[in-house]
Design a protein around this motif. Structure first.
Motif, PDB file in Angstrom:
ATOM      1  N   UNK A  53       0.805  -1.216   0.000  1.00 47.55           N
ATOM      2  CA  UNK A  53       0.000   0.000   0.000  1.00 47.55           C
ATOM      3  C   UNK A  53       0.842   1.271   0.000  1.00 47.55           C
ATOM      4  N   UNK A  54       2.153   1.144  -0.121  1.00 45.06           N
ATOM      5  CA  UNK A  54       3.022   2.313  -0.007  1.00 45.06           C
ATOM      6  C   UNK A  54       2.751   3.367  -1.082  1.00 45.06           C
ATOM      7  N   UNK A  55       2.224   2.974  -2.219  1.00 44.34           N
ATOM      8  CA  UNK A  55       1.956   3.932  -3.289  1.00 44.34           C
ATOM      9  C   UNK A  55       0.499   4.412  -3.312  1.00 44.34           C
ATOM     10  N   UNK A  56      -0.329   3.874  -2.434  1.00 44.99           N
ATOM     11  CA  UNK A  56      -1.718   4.324  -2.353  1.00 44.99           C
ATOM     12  C   UNK A  56      -1.756   5.654  -1.617  1.00 44.99           C
ATOM     13  N   UNK A  57      -2.152   6.698  -2.322  1.00 41.29           N
ATOM     14  CA  UNK A  57      -2.267   8.010  -1.710  1.00 41.29           C
ATOM     15  C   UNK A  57      -3.601   8.092  -0.978  1.00 41.29           C
ATOM     16  N   UNK A  58      -3.876   9.241  -0.368  1.00 38.19           N
ATOM     17  CA  UNK A  58      -5.138   9.464   0.334  1.00 38.19           C
ATOM     18  C   UNK A  58      -6.285   9.112  -0.597  1.00 38.19           C
ATOM     19  N   UNK A  59      -7.106   8.166  -0.194  1.00 36.62           N
ATOM     20  CA  UNK A  59      -8.229   7.746  -1.016  1.00 36.62           C
ATOM     21  C   UNK A  59      -8.555   6.287  -0.799  1.00 36.62           C
ATOM     22  N   UNK A  60      -9.183   5.681  -1.791  1.00 33.77           N
ATOM     23  CA  UNK A  60      -9.746   4.341  -1.645  1.00 33.77           C
ATOM     24  C   UNK A  60      -9.305   3.439  -2.793  1.00 33.77           C
ATOM     25  N   UNK A  61      -9.136   2.165  -2.472  1.00 28.92           N
ATOM     26  CA  UNK A  61      -8.846   1.114  -3.449  1.00 28.92           C
ATOM     27  C   UNK A  61      -9.897   0.037  -3.253  1.00 28.92           C
ATOM     28  N   UNK A  62     -10.506  -0.422  -4.337  1.00 30.82           N
ATOM     29  CA  UNK A  62     -11.497  -1.484  -4.260  1.00 30.82           C
ATOM     30  C   UNK A  62     -10.892  -2.828  -4.607  1.00 30.82           C
ATOM     31  N   UNK A  63     -11.294  -3.866  -3.883  1.00 35.98           N
ATOM     32  CA  UNK A  63     -10.854  -5.234  -4.142  1.00 35.98           C
ATOM     33  C   UNK A  63     -12.069  -6.129  -4.272  1.00 35.98           C
ATOM     34  N   UNK A  64     -12.098  -6.935  -5.319  1.00 34.82           N
ATOM     35  CA  UNK A  64     -13.184  -7.896  -5.485  1.00 34.82           C
ATOM     36  C   UNK A  64     -12.573  -9.291  -5.421  1.00 34.82           C
ATOM     37  N   UNK A  65     -12.458  -9.811  -4.209  1.00 36.83           N
ATOM     38  CA  UNK A  65     -11.931 -11.148  -3.991  1.00 36.83           C
ATOM     39  C   UNK A  65     -12.921 -11.917  -3.136  1.00 36.83           C
ATOM     40  N   UNK A  66     -12.679 -13.212  -2.982  1.00 35.10           N
ATOM     41  CA  UNK A  66     -13.569 -14.051  -2.191  1.00 35.10           C
ATOM     42  C   UNK A  66     -13.796 -13.424  -0.819  1.00 35.10           C
ATOM     43  N   UNK A  67     -15.050 -13.376  -0.409  1.00 39.38           N
ATOM     44  CA  UNK A  67     -15.407 -12.773   0.870  1.00 39.38           C
ATOM     45  C   UNK A  67     -15.683 -11.288   0.758  1.00 39.38           C
ATOM     46  N   UNK A  68     -15.334 -10.679  -0.364  1.00 40.98           N
ATOM     47  CA  UNK A  68     -15.477  -9.240  -0.563  1.00 40.98           C
ATOM     48  C   UNK A  68     -16.800  -8.911  -1.218  1.00 40.98           C
ATOM     49  N   UNK A  69     -16.899  -7.767  -1.818  1.00 42.02           N
ATOM     50  CA  UNK A  69     -15.844  -6.818  -2.136  1.00 42.02           C
ATOM     51  C   UNK A  69     -15.421  -6.007  -0.912  1.00 42.02           C
ATOM     52  N   UNK A  70     -14.186  -5.502  -0.978  1.00 44.65           N
ATOM     53  CA  UNK A  70     -13.612  -4.732   0.121  1.00 44.65           C
ATOM     54  C   UNK A  70     -13.122  -3.384  -0.391  1.00 44.65           C
ATOM     55  N   UNK A  71     -13.026  -2.427   0.540  1.00 40.18           N
ATOM     56  CA  UNK A  71     -12.351  -1.159   0.286  1.00 40.18           C
ATOM     57  C   UNK A  71     -11.152  -1.079   1.215  1.00 40.18           C
ATOM     58  N   UNK A  72     -10.051  -0.554   0.692  1.00 39.99           N
ATOM     59  CA  UNK A  72      -8.904  -0.184   1.511  1.00 39.99           C
ATOM     60  C   UNK A  72      -8.797   1.330   1.401  1.00 39.99           C
ATOM     61  N   UNK A  73      -8.825   2.009   2.533  1.00 40.76           N
ATOM     62  CA  UNK A  73      -8.814   3.455   2.568  1.00 40.76           C
ATOM     63  C   UNK A  73      -7.546   3.922   3.264  1.00 40.76           C
TER      64      UNK A  73
END
Length: 156
Positions: free
Chosen positions: A29-49
Motif C-alpha cells: 500500500x506504499x503507493x496508495x495516496x489518500x483515497x480508496x482502493x477497491x478489491x473484489x476477492x472471495x469474501x469481498x468486495x472490500x475497500x482499503x482506505x
C-alpha cells in the motif's frame, strides 16, 4: 465516471500483480495516496482506505489510537457494501463539495445511497435516524508496515 474507470483499472492491476489466490491477496500500500482502493476477492468486495493525517487525527481524538478498527492507523479495510441495504458504499473525502450539506463531508466517511445510513472512516455508524450495525472490517493482517494480506485467512 473517470474515477470509477481508474478504480476498476487499479483493481485489475493489483489482482494481476499480486499472486491472487482464491482466498487472500497481499498488497503493498506504499503507493496508495489518500483515497480508496477497491478489491473484489472471495469474501469481498472490500475497500482499503488511506486516511489523511487530518482524518486520522480526528479519529484518534474521538476513539483513541487503539480503537480505529484496523491493524494500521493510516488505513481502514472494510466490506464495500452497506450492512443496511447491501448497496455499494460511496467513499466521501472530507470537504467534498457535492455532499457539503451532509455531515459526512465534515469528517469524511461512507454513504449508503440506498438508505439513510452513513459511517465514519472507522466504519462506525454515525446516522442519527438510521439504526443498525457498523460496517464489517475486512479480514486482514499487516505483514510489514504498509504490506497487508486481505482475505478469508486474514484477521483483524
Amino acid at each position: 465516471m473517470n474515477g470509477i474507470k481508474l478504480l476498476a483499472a487499479l483493481c485489475i492491476l493489483f489482482a494481476i500483480s499480486a499472486n491472487l489466490s482464491a482466498e487472500t491477496i497481499e498488497i503493498d500500500l506504499s503507493k496508495l495516496e489518500h483515497g480508496v482502493l477497491g478489491l473484489d476477492i472471495e469474501g469481498g468486495p472490500y475497500y482499503i482506505i488511506r486516511r489523511s493525517a487530518e482524518e486520522k487525527s480526528i479519529l484518534i481524538r474521538e476513539y483513541g489510537e487503539q480503537h480505529l478498527r484496523s491493524g494500521h492507523s493510516d488505513f481502514m479495510l472494510i466490506q464495500a457494501v452497506s450492512p443496511d441495504s447491501t448497496c455499494a458504499l460511496l467513499h466521501v473525502k472530507k470537504g467534498t463539495k457535492k455532499y457539503s450539506n451532509h455531515p459526512v463531508s465534515l469528517s469524511g466517511g461512507f454513504l449508503d445511497l440506498c438508505s439513510c445510513a452513513w459511517f465514519d472512516l472507522t466504519g462506525r455508524r454515525k446516522s442519527e435516524n438510521c439504526s443498525g450495525p457498523n460496517i464489517t472490517p475486512a479480514p486482514h493482517s499487516f505483514l510489514q508496515n504498509e504490506v497487508v494480506r486481505v482475505g478469508v485467512d486474514g484477521h483483524n
